[in-house]
Design a protein around this motif. Structure first.
Motif, PDB file in Angstrom:
ATOM      1  N   LEU A  98       0.847  -1.203   0.000  1.00 22.93           N
ATOM      2  CA  LEU A  98       0.000   0.000   0.000  1.00 22.93           C
ATOM      3  C   LEU A  98       0.883   1.253   0.000  1.00 22.93           C
ATOM      4  O   LEU A  98       0.665   2.177  -0.798  1.00 22.93           O
ATOM      5  N   ILE A  99       1.857   1.283   0.888  1.00 17.49           N
ATOM      6  CA  ILE A  99       2.732   2.470   0.977  1.00 17.49           C
ATOM      7  C   ILE A  99       3.435   2.716  -0.366  1.00 17.49           C
ATOM      8  O   ILE A  99       3.487   3.839  -0.861  1.00 17.49           O
ATOM      9  N   LYS A 100       3.929   1.646  -0.969  1.00 23.06           N
ATOM     10  CA  LYS A 100       4.636   1.801  -2.260  1.00 23.06           C
ATOM     11  C   LYS A 100       3.697   2.336  -3.354  1.00 23.06           C
ATOM     12  O   LYS A 100       4.136   3.017  -4.282  1.00 23.06           O
ATOM     13  N   SER A 101       2.390   2.015  -3.244  1.00 25.83           N
ATOM     14  CA  SER A 101       1.456   2.424  -4.300  1.00 25.83           C
ATOM     15  C   SER A 101       0.849   3.812  -4.067  1.00 25.83           C
ATOM     16  O   SER A 101       0.099   4.309  -4.904  1.00 25.83           O
ATOM     17  N   LEU A 102       1.172   4.466  -2.936  1.00 22.96           N
ATOM     18  CA  LEU A 102       0.522   5.747  -2.625  1.00 22.96           C
ATOM     19  C   LEU A 102       0.868   6.850  -3.623  1.00 22.96           C
ATOM     20  O   LEU A 102       0.119   7.810  -3.778  1.00 22.96           O
ATOM     21  N   LYS A 103       2.000   6.695  -4.313  1.00 24.58           N
ATOM     22  CA  LYS A 103       2.343   7.730  -5.311  1.00 24.58           C
ATOM     23  C   LYS A 103       1.349   7.729  -6.473  1.00 24.58           C
ATOM     24  O   LYS A 103       1.280   8.683  -7.233  1.00 24.58           O
ATOM     25  N   TYR A 104       0.553   6.661  -6.600  1.00 20.83           N
ATOM     26  CA  TYR A 104      -0.447   6.595  -7.678  1.00 20.83           C
ATOM     27  C   TYR A 104      -1.858   6.926  -7.180  1.00 20.83           C
ATOM     28  O   TYR A 104      -2.803   6.925  -7.952  1.00 20.83           O
ATOM     29  N   PHE A 105      -2.002   7.165  -5.877  1.00 22.25           N
ATOM     30  CA  PHE A 105      -3.342   7.409  -5.323  1.00 22.25           C
ATOM     31  C   PHE A 105      -3.855   8.786  -5.744  1.00 22.25           C
ATOM     32  O   PHE A 105      -3.074   9.736  -5.876  1.00 22.25           O
TER      33      PHE A 105
END
Ligand SMILES: C[S@@+](CC[C@H](N)C(=O)[O-])C[C@H]1O[C@@H](n2cnc3c(N)ncnc32)[C@H](O)[C@@H]1O
Length: 252
Positions: A98-105
């Motif tokens: 989740l943390i790694k994907s936050l740049k795409y949120f």
């Protein structure tokens, strides 16, 4: 489907126009979709906490980081209202992907100015400048909170619900949280469950109601007495529900 979506998380529009996410693992949204993600973060956590805490330097335990709304809404509120305050935020989060994907949120436009912070936290788990320090601990909140004694002015208790993630709502968990907090610290949570309030009360917290016309009621707790919120009459609630117990580690 957005770039953020994967097997465990999907983007969801909430009623204030901001996006939250749905967790397939916990079968729960990260925020109340009715109150709205940004609004919930502000009215249930950031605003009541900063009504109570007036210091120039504020240490915050953000349980748990998730999409980071409580952390980012704190920056927004502080920069708009107390630009000289120094903020230190410590936040555990178990979900590394989740943390790694936050740049795409898809964050609300109010957070646009924090893009560099979101990117740093998503990539390295740390952000620091002259006024702000933020660290995300990738691991179990239960272990993380034991590291701190008498440190936090504010705790945002924003885990998934007691029914889906009970380990972050037990009497023993709140004992560790109490030890990590200063005596004049304040804890905010969306939960109004009597079990949650009992677990706090059994650890010496005073309990208060956080209510408003436009959001579902929430709870504020502090080891000290607070003047600006309506007290919860916990003895009365216990007498009306004599069989209710706080959650205990041994029962999970
Ligand atoms: C309701 S969400 C937090 C929402 C977040 N405060 C926000 O504003 O976006 C709960 C988070 O707790 C995390 N979590 C669950 N169990 C945990 C644990 N034992 N330690 C650390 N994080 C945990 C989940 O991965 C999830 O991201």
């Amino acid at each position: 489907m957005s770039e953020f979506d994967d097997d465990l998380h999907s983007l969801q529009l909430s009623d204030d126009g901001s996006y939250t996410a749905y967790s397939k693992e916990y079968d729960e949204h990260y925020h109340s979709t009715k109150d709205g993600a940004l609004k919930e973060s502000l009215v249930k956590h950031v605003l009541p906490a900063f009504t109570c805490v007036m210091k120039d330097e504020v240490s915050i335990l953000d349980i748990c980081y998730g999409l980071g709304f409580n952390t980012l809404a704190t920056l927004l509120h502080v920069q708009e209202n107390f630009p000289d305050k120094k903020i230190r935020i410590y936040s555990p989060e178990l979900d590394v992907s989740l943390i790694k994907s936050l740049k795409y949120f898809t964050y609300p436009e109010e957070f646009e100015k924090y893009k560099h912070i979101i990117l740093a936290l998503s990539n390295t788990g740390i952000y620091e400048d002259e006024k702000i320090y933020i660290e995300i601990f990738l691991g179990d909140a239960r272990e993380y909170v034991k590291k701190f004694k008498n440190k936090f002015d504010i705790v945002y208790q924003d885990a998934f619900s007691p029914s889906s993630n009970p380990i972050l709502w037990t009497r023993e968990y709140f004992k560790d949280i109490r030890e990590a907090m200063k005596d004049d610290g304040v804890l905010t949570t969306y939960s109004i469950a009597l079990k949650t309030r009992l677990a706090l009360y059994e650890n010496g917290f005073h309990l208060y109601l956080n209510s408003g016309k436009e959001f579902r009621s929430a709870t504020i707790a502090s080891p000290s007495e607070l003047n600006n919120f309506e007290r919860v009459d916990i003895q009365h609630k216990i007498s009306c529900n004599p069989d209710v117990q706080s959650l205990k580690d041994k029962d999970l």
